[in-house]
Design an enzyme around this catalytic site. Structure first.
Site, PDB file in Angstrom:
ATOM      1  N   GLU A 136       0.786  -1.232   0.000  1.00 55.81           N
ATOM      2  CA  GLU A 136       0.000   0.000   0.000  1.00 55.81           C
ATOM      3  C   GLU A 136       0.819   1.284   0.000  1.00 55.81           C
ATOM      4  OE1 GLU A 136      -2.793  -0.447   3.245  1.00 55.81           O
ATOM      5  OE2 GLU A 136      -3.998  -1.884   2.135  1.00 55.81           O
ATOM      6  N   GLU A 160      -5.442  -8.881   0.460  1.00 53.29           N
ATOM      7  CA  GLU A 160      -6.107  -8.638   1.740  1.00 53.29           C
ATOM      8  C   GLU A 160      -7.597  -8.429   1.497  1.00 53.29           C
ATOM      9  OE1 GLU A 160      -4.602  -5.404   4.172  1.00 53.29           O
ATOM     10  OE2 GLU A 160      -2.527  -5.967   3.730  1.00 53.29           O
TER      11      GLU A 160
HETATM   12  C1  GBH Z   1      -4.648  -2.532   5.394  1.00 53.39           C
HETATM   13  O1  GBH Z   1      -4.772  -1.179   5.100  1.00 53.39           O
HETATM   14  C2  GBH Z   1      -3.267  -2.795   5.916  1.00 53.39           C
HETATM   15  O2  GBH Z   1      -2.462  -3.349   4.895  1.00 53.39           O
HETATM   16  C3  GBH Z   1      -3.224  -3.680   7.136  1.00 53.39           C
HETATM   17  O3  GBH Z   1      -1.956  -3.613   7.721  1.00 53.39           O
HETATM   18  C4  GBH Z   1      -4.317  -3.262   8.088  1.00 53.39           C
HETATM   19  O4  GBH Z   1      -4.246  -3.936   9.316  1.00 53.39           O
HETATM   20  C5  GBH Z   1      -5.633  -3.550   7.416  1.00 53.39           C
HETATM   21  O5  GBH Z   1      -5.721  -2.906   6.194  1.00 53.39           O
HETATM   22  C6  GBH Z   1      -6.853  -3.120   8.236  1.00 53.39           C
HETATM   23  O6  GBH Z   1      -6.869  -1.752   8.419  1.00 53.39           O
HETATM   24  O7  GBH Z   1     -11.810   5.862   5.991  1.00 53.39           O
HETATM   25  O8  GBH Z   1     -13.772   5.117   4.767  1.00 53.39           O
HETATM   26  O9  GBH Z   1     -12.122   6.513   3.671  1.00 53.39           O
HETATM   27  C7  GBH Z   1      -6.068  -0.695   4.877  1.00 53.39           C
HETATM   28  C8  GBH Z   1      -6.096   0.483   3.925  1.00 53.39           C
HETATM   29  C9  GBH Z   1      -6.948   2.595   3.451  1.00 53.39           C
HETATM   30  C10 GBH Z   1      -8.478   0.837   3.911  1.00 53.39           C
HETATM   31  C11 GBH Z   1      -7.953   3.625   3.832  1.00 53.39           C
HETATM   32  C12 GBH Z   1      -9.553   1.854   4.271  1.00 53.39           C
HETATM   33  C13 GBH Z   1     -10.117   4.228   4.227  1.00 53.39           C
HETATM   34  C14 GBH Z   1     -11.581   4.022   4.131  1.00 53.39           C
HETATM   35  N1  GBH Z   1      -7.165   1.380   4.196  1.00 53.39           N
HETATM   36  N2  GBH Z   1      -9.312   3.147   3.672  1.00 53.39           N
HETATM   37  S1  GBH Z   1     -12.405   5.492   4.667  1.00 53.39           S
END
Ligand code: GBH
Length: 446
Positions: free
Chosen positions: A164, A349
């Site tokens: 990411e 994921e």
């Molecule tokens: C992943 O990132 C990670 O790779 C992992 O380490 C982590 O534990 C897992 O997800 C769970 O969080 O706030 O509604 O706009 C997640 C990436 C990016 C997903 C931001 C949600 C925001 C949604 N995230 N996104 S919102």
């Protein structure tokens, strides 16, 4: 519906800082997440990864859980600072030894390791030199990757360079919610570029040292207009450029979306043709981390995007406040077939946090997670049937762990971890996932 082919990769995913604990054991160098978590005010309840799931000591027990699930693959990350405490230079044999034992034990059980080289825990020694804004950072990363490619050349054939890049650039360097905690648009723009260069350099190195498959994992989220009006549609398009196309267009089309120059303004560097050619480097597969979509409304006062995201209705929301929207997974997978030349895709994921109850008679009942996983697995099966080159699926996560800024307050695991004893208990979703794997998805029809 036995929708998934022979050879499909069934797995679960974790990352080093989130599960291992003992971050400084056996000569490891501290990481930016160690520093960030130990600076008051950053993590819910003042938590750190000092203990996490104590996987560093309990990894054999955890491989037992993988065996119980019946997965044929396990995605984990390597802590850069365990292998190279200073980030570069001398190898720490003890730290590397942990991952050698882990890989050997997985292979003995017939589980293929899928190694993420970088899941956010940059060695502090490199951060002291500017971290990912340093133009040398792609070379630091390639040198670190080379150590691991050489160590595991004969045993590991699936690699993910960076987890990411958007989260690293934006949450780490623009919004300051993640380590290193910066709020600097110009830094975020350059970090994004250097991460892509780092990925490209590692892929190039792997071409000479390895014979397996290597890719990158992107967080992808459809951006939908909140209401059917032009201003919201434009806001959703800006946010799509920012969240999704920033890295997709770079990797597959050798360009950055023009919207980024508007969003970042003067903070967006002028990238020449040579620079864009260097980041045009998808690798062998693309990893998709899918959780949710966003509903975007125009909001001129909300700088710099001029957009806000609407919260989902309660009944459609996970404990993170993210909307449960399985159709979005199909939409994201469709982008690859329609716009990006149908590359191989792995869902690296997918999963959800819910307020799970404590175990009762050794089991945690989490029906909501089963509903979440079933609907997303169905969407994956449909994408396969529609011709998407989908090669695997990994649940985030094997067990409840250190959920970054949320500490231990959010549980994503198939196994419940008792925070006092660190004992692992299966959730009903673990049994569900085992039956999905055992039937190659046939139970999804029920
Ligand atoms: C992943 O990132 C990670 O790779 C992992 O380490 C982590 O534990 C897992 O997800 C769970 O969080 O706030 O509604 O706009 C997640 C990436 C990016 C997903 C931001 C949600 C925001 C949604 N995230 N996104 S919102």
């Amino acid at each position: 519906m036995s929708a998934f082919p022979e050879g499909f990769c069934w797995g679960v995913a974790t990352s080093a800082y989130q599960i291992e604990g003992s971050p400084l054991a056996d000569g490891a160098g501290p990481s930016i997440w160690h520093r960030f978590a130990h600076t008051p005010g950053h993590i819910a309840d003042g938590e750190t990864g000092n203990i996490a799931c104590n996987h560093y000591q309990r990894y054999l027990e955890d491989i037992g859980l993988l065996h119980e699930l019946g997965v044929n693959a396990y995605r984990f990350s390597i802590a850069w600072g365990r292998v190279l405490p200073e980030g570069r230079g001398a190898i720490n044999r003890k730290g590397l030894g942990f991952y050698q034992r882990l890989v050997d034990a997985l292979l003995e059980r017939g589980i293929s390791p899928v190694i993420t080289l970088y899941h956010w825990d940059l060695p502090m020694a490199l951060q002291d030199r500017g971290g990912w804004i340093n133009p040398d950072s792609p070379q630091w990363f390639a040198d670190y990757a080379e150590v691991l490619f050489r160590t595991f050349a004969d045993r590991v054939t699936s690699w993910i360079t960076i987890n990411e890049p958007w989260v690293i650039a934006v949450l780490g360097h623009l919004e300051g919610r993640h380590a290193p905690g910066w709020r600097d648009p110009s830094a975020a723009a350059r970090v994004g570029h250097h991460l892509l260069l780092a990925h490209a350099a590692a892929v190039a190195s792997y071409r000479t040292l390895g014979h397996g498959q290597i890719g990158i994992a992107l967080n992808l989220e459809p951006q939908h207009p909140a209401y059917p009006k032009a201003a919201d549609l434009l806001a959703a398009q800006r946010r799509d450029a920012f969240v999704n196309r920033w890295f997709l267009d770079a990797l597959f089309l050798a360009s950055y979306p023009i919207e980024l120059a508007q969003i970042f303004g003067p903070a967006w560097p002028k990238f020449g043709a040579v620079a864009l050619d260097q980041i045009h480097y998808p690798g062998d597969f693309i990893g998709v981390n899918y959780y949710t979509r966003a509903r975007v409304a125009a909001a001129p006062e909300a700088k710099p995007l001029g957009a806000i995201c609407l919260p989902p209705p309660r009944e459609k929301s996970t404990a993170m406040g993210w909307e449960i929207y399985p159709e979005g997974l199909g939409e994201v997978l469709g982008w690859f077939k329609e716009r990006y030349g149908n590359p191989r895709v792995l869902i690296t994921e997918n999963g959800a946090a819910f307020a799970d109850p404590a175990p009762c008679a050794g089991l945690v009942l989490d029906p909501q997670r089963i509903v979440y996983l079933r609907s997303h697995l169905r969407a994956a099966a449909q994408a396969l049937a529609a011709g998407v080159d989908l090669g695997g699926y990994f649940v985030w996560s094997l067990m409840d762990n250190f959920e970054w800024a949320e500490g231990y307050s959010k549980r994503f695991g198939l196994y419940w971890v008792d925070r006092q004893t660190l004992q692992r208990y299966p959730k009903s979703s673990a049994h569900f996932y085992r039956s999905v794997i055992a039937t190659q998805g046939a139970v999804l029809a029920d």
